[in-house]
Structures are given as structure tokens and as C-alpha cells.
Design an enzyme around this catalytic site. Structure first.
Site, short mmCIF file in Angstrom:
data_model
loop_
_atom_site.label_atom_id
_atom_site.label_comp_id
_atom_site.label_asym_id
_atom_site.label_seq_id
_atom_site.Cartn_x
_atom_site.Cartn_y
_atom_site.Cartn_z
N ASP A 60 -3.82 9.19 -5.50
CA ASP A 60 -4.33 9.79 -6.74
C ASP A 60 -5.43 10.77 -6.35
O ASP A 60 -6.62 10.55 -6.60
CB ASP A 60 -4.85 8.67 -7.65
CG ASP A 60 -3.75 7.71 -8.04
OD1 ASP A 60 -3.10 7.94 -9.05
OD2 ASP A 60 -3.51 6.74 -7.29
N GLY B 215 -0.61 -0.47 -1.01
CA GLY B 215 -1.59 0.59 -1.26
C GLY B 215 -2.91 -0.01 -1.73
O GLY B 215 -3.99 0.29 -1.20
N HIS B 216 -2.83 -0.91 -2.70
CA HIS B 216 -4.03 -1.58 -3.20
C HIS B 216 -4.64 -2.47 -2.11
O HIS B 216 -5.86 -2.51 -1.93
CB HIS B 216 -3.68 -2.50 -4.38
CG HIS B 216 -3.03 -1.83 -5.54
ND1 HIS B 216 -1.73 -2.08 -5.91
CD2 HIS B 216 -3.49 -0.91 -6.42
CE1 HIS B 216 -1.42 -1.37 -6.97
NE2 HIS B 216 -2.47 -0.64 -7.31
N MET C 246 -5.03 -1.32 -11.46
CA MET C 246 -4.35 -1.75 -12.69
C MET C 246 -3.34 -2.86 -12.38
O MET C 246 -2.47 -3.15 -13.21
CB MET C 246 -3.66 -0.56 -13.36
CG MET C 246 -4.68 0.52 -13.76
SD MET C 246 -4.12 1.61 -15.06
CE MET C 246 -2.72 2.39 -14.30
N GLY C 247 -3.43 -3.45 -11.20
CA GLY C 247 -2.59 -4.60 -10.90
C GLY C 247 -1.19 -4.24 -10.46
O GLY C 247 -0.91 -3.10 -10.11
N SER D 80 3.83 2.71 -5.32
CA SER D 80 3.25 2.79 -6.65
C SER D 80 3.76 1.59 -7.44
O SER D 80 4.91 1.17 -7.27
CB SER D 80 3.72 4.08 -7.34
OG SER D 80 3.52 3.99 -8.74
N SER D 81 2.91 1.05 -8.30
CA SER D 81 3.35 -0.06 -9.15
C SER D 81 4.55 0.38 -9.98
O SER D 81 5.43 -0.41 -10.30
CB SER D 81 2.22 -0.51 -10.07
OG SER D 81 1.07 -0.81 -9.29
N ARG D 82 4.60 1.67 -10.32
CA ARG D 82 5.69 2.18 -11.16
C ARG D 82 7.03 2.22 -10.41
O ARG D 82 8.08 2.29 -11.05
CB ARG D 82 5.36 3.57 -11.69
CG ARG D 82 4.23 3.56 -12.72
CD ARG D 82 4.01 4.93 -13.32
NE ARG D 82 3.15 4.88 -14.49
CZ ARG D 82 1.85 5.22 -14.50
NH1 ARG D 82 1.27 5.63 -13.39
NH2 ARG D 82 1.16 5.16 -15.61
P1 AMP Z 1 -3.61 1.86 -9.71
O1 AMP Z 1 -3.42 0.38 -9.81
O2 AMP Z 1 -2.33 2.62 -9.68
O3 AMP Z 1 -4.61 2.38 -10.72
O4 AMP Z 1 -4.25 2.12 -8.30
C1 AMP Z 1 -5.45 1.49 -7.92
C2 AMP Z 1 -5.97 2.14 -6.66
O5 AMP Z 1 -5.00 2.01 -5.62
C3 AMP Z 1 -6.21 3.64 -6.85
O6 AMP Z 1 -7.39 4.00 -6.15
C4 AMP Z 1 -4.99 4.25 -6.21
O7 AMP Z 1 -5.21 5.54 -5.71
C5 AMP Z 1 -4.72 3.27 -5.09
N1 AMP Z 1 -3.33 3.37 -4.67
C6 AMP Z 1 -2.22 3.25 -5.45
N2 AMP Z 1 -1.10 3.47 -4.72
C7 AMP Z 1 -1.52 3.75 -3.45
C8 AMP Z 1 -0.85 4.07 -2.24
N3 AMP Z 1 0.47 4.16 -2.16
N4 AMP Z 1 -1.60 4.29 -1.14
C9 AMP Z 1 -2.96 4.23 -1.20
N5 AMP Z 1 -3.65 3.93 -2.32
C10 AMP Z 1 -2.94 3.69 -3.44
#
Ligand code: AMP
Length: 290
Positions: free
Chosen positions: A149, A35-36, A29-30, A186-188
Site C-alpha cells: 500500500d 504480509g501482515h 484489517m485482519g 492480499s486478504s482479498r
Molecule cells: P490490511 O489488512 O490490508 O489493511 O493491511 C495491513 C498492513 O499489512 C498494511 O500496512 C499493508 O500494507 C500490509 N500488507 C498487506 N499486504 C501485504 C503484503 N503482501 N506485503 C507486505 N505488507 C502487506
């Protein structure tokens, strides 16, 4: 790196890949962070071509959740994705993904109701729906999802097996990337103050306290949950939503950790109104979900 928006352009790019080329897909989700990017780099190492999708998917947000305030950074994302070796970066848009008349739902109820599903009853239906659409659009050989997640990972892996997509597609887990404090990226996190961010690190300390207790021989579910919860309850800035011990695959509550099966401690909490999640695998579950 090619940057596109319309499905038409994605399909044209996909058609140009040779039939034998393996495509790695990283759905996001950008507001990209390490992590991404760790997922994108794994895809780069393991696949011939790498696509990343960026779409803040409205169907996985409930009324009153943070769909409108979710962080968006198109320029930064483009730079970061390029640096991680992405070949195709796709910014999806709502009108094309959910046109008027859209009526289909996807659900995996047995795995979507526990943990985060209790407070977000529609969330995982929205996740399953968008990810299934992405799988049809991109036709990846490998799709990368982070273990932060954990519930999402388990549910998507189940969906792929149940719908026989696993004949051509592997759902690949990525390890959780953390700040030095232990806070999962986390993006948040962008919405936390410095003090909030420091306080949020207690989630990881709680999970580690749970793991310590497990390593000292505790196998009783409720006592492991108490060990992990105690440090978190002592942090006044953190408001705990749940901390559960669940089976690594069914996500059902575990009363007693069985040898050879292990369990996962999963937590969700709010800090300064921002909802954060984290988890830790115990015993056999820590050897990885593969
Ligand atoms: P999101 O943008 O939050 O939907 O995350 C996109 C992908 O990145 C999902 O598969 C998440 O599980 C992964 N992701 C987000 N944060 C992390 C993190 N801290 N470590 C590993 N993967 C992450």
C-alpha cells in the site's frame, strides 16, 4: 498473548508497559497472511512489546465497496498473531471507535487524490483518521506499514511529520510479500478463483516489464507506462484501473525520471470483481523510502 476488544483494556495494557519500553504497532484489517505477519515479526525483532490491531475500518470504504464482504477470520487471526510473537491482539469494534456524534475528519489531500484516490476519493481520509486514532490509543514508538500500500505509506509518513508525531514515532516500511507467482499477498486474494489468481500474477509481470525497460535506459514516463501496461492488457481476466508512474514522495505523475530521484510504477486492477494493487520502485526509489 492477550486478546482484547475494548479500548479500556488496551489502555490498561498500555499503562502497564514500563515507560522505557518501546511498543511496535501493526495496524491491520485482519484475515492475516504473510504480509501482515512479516510486519509483526519485524516489530518483534525491533521492539520490546508488539501490539496488532484488527479492525475493518468503515470510514475507508466507499458506498458500494466491499466493507460487508471483506474477509474476517477471528480464530485464524488469533492463531497467526500468536505465532508471530504479538503480545496484544486487539479486535476493535465500530460502536466504540465511531460512537454516535462522531464528527472529526482527517485529510491529506495532496497525497490522497492521485492513484487509488481517483476511484476511492474518501479512502485515504478514512485511513488517516483511523491510524491517527490508533496512534493516540496505543502510543507506539514504531508503527509498521507494508509497501504494498505504497500510497498509504507515503501519506501516513507525511501525516506523522506534519503533525509532529515523528518526534516520538517512526513509520516503518515493510517489503511486499508475494506468492511464488509474483502476486502480492492480499486478504482479498481469498475471493479469487484459481484461474483468477493465476491471471492476477500478470500485474507483477507488467511491473517487471516496466522495470526492465527502465534498466535498459528508458526514462520517459509515458513509454515506461506503456512497457508495463502491455502485458496486463493482454490478459482478458484483468481489467486495468490505472497504471501510473509517480514521484516516490509527491505521488505526482512523472514525465521523465530524474536521476537521483527515481519513481514508482503503481497499478490497480480488478480480477473477478476483486480490486488488487501493486507497485514497483525504480532507480533511487528502489533503495527504500527511509
Ligand atoms: P490490511 O489488512 O490490508 O489493511 O493491511 C495491513 C498492513 O499489512 C498494511 O500496512 C499493508 O500494507 C500490509 N500488507 C498487506 N499486504 C501485504 C503484503 N503482501 N506485503 C507486505 N505488507 C502487506
Amino acid at each position: 498473548m492477550k486478546v482484547v476488544e475494548s479500548l479500556h483494556e488496551v489502555k490498561a495494557w498500555r499503562r502497564e508497559l514500563s515507560r522505557e519500553a518501546s511498543l511496535g504497532l501493526v495496524p491491520t484489517m485482519g484475515a492475516l497472511h504473510e504480509g501482515h505477519l512479516s510486519l509483526a515479526r519485524a516489530a518483534r525483532r525491533e521492539c520490546d512489546a508488539v501490539a496488532m490491531s484488527i479492525f475493518v475500518n468503515p470510514t475507508q470504504f466507499g458506498a458500494g465497496e466491499d466493507l460487508d464482504s471483506y474477509p474476517r477470520d477471528r480464530e485464524g487471526d488469533t492463531r497467526e498473531a500468536r505465532g508471530a510473537g504479538v503480545d496484544l491482539l486487539w479486535f476493535g469494534f465500530r460502536e466504540e471507535l465511531y460512537p454516535p456524534g462522531f464528527a472529526t475528519q482527517v485529510s491529506v489531500p495532496a497525497l490522497g487524490r492521485s492513484l487509488c484516490g481517483r476511484s476511492r476519493p474518501h479512502h485515504f481520509g478514512g485511513v488517516a483518521l483511523i491510524v491517527l486514532k490508533l496512534f493516540h490509543i496505543f502510543r507506539p514508538r514504531r508503527a509498521y506499514f507494508g509497501l504494498k500500500d505504497y500510497q498509504q505509506f507515503v501519506l501516513l509518513r507525511r501525516m506523522v511529520i506534519d503533525l509532529d508525531l515523528d518526534l516520538d514515532l517512526e513509520v516503518v516500511p515493510g517489503a511486499i510479500v508475494r506468492e511464488a507467482s509474483g502476486l502480492a499477498l492480499s486478504s482479498r486474494n481469498l475471493r479469487l478463483s484459481d484461474a483468477g489468481r493465476a491471471a492476477a500474477a500478470v500485474l507483477r509481470r507488467g511491473l517487471l516489464a516496466g522495470r526492465d525497460s527502465y534498466e535498459e535506459g528508458e526514462r520517459h514516463g509515458a513509454r515506461l507506462v506503456i512497457a508495463a501496461t502491455r502485458p496486463i492488457l493482454a490478459e482478458p481476466r484483468v481489467s486495468l484501473e490505472y497504471l501510473d508512474l509517480v514521484d516516490p514522495w509527491t505521488l505526482k505523475a512523472v514525465a521523465e525520471v530524474a536521476p537521483g530521484r527515481g519513481a514508482v510504477l503503481a497499478v490497480a486492477a480488478r480480477v473477478e470483481g476483486v480490486r488488487l494493487i501493486d507497485n514497483i520502485a525504480l532507480g533511487a526509489a528502489a533503495e527504500g523510502p527511509a
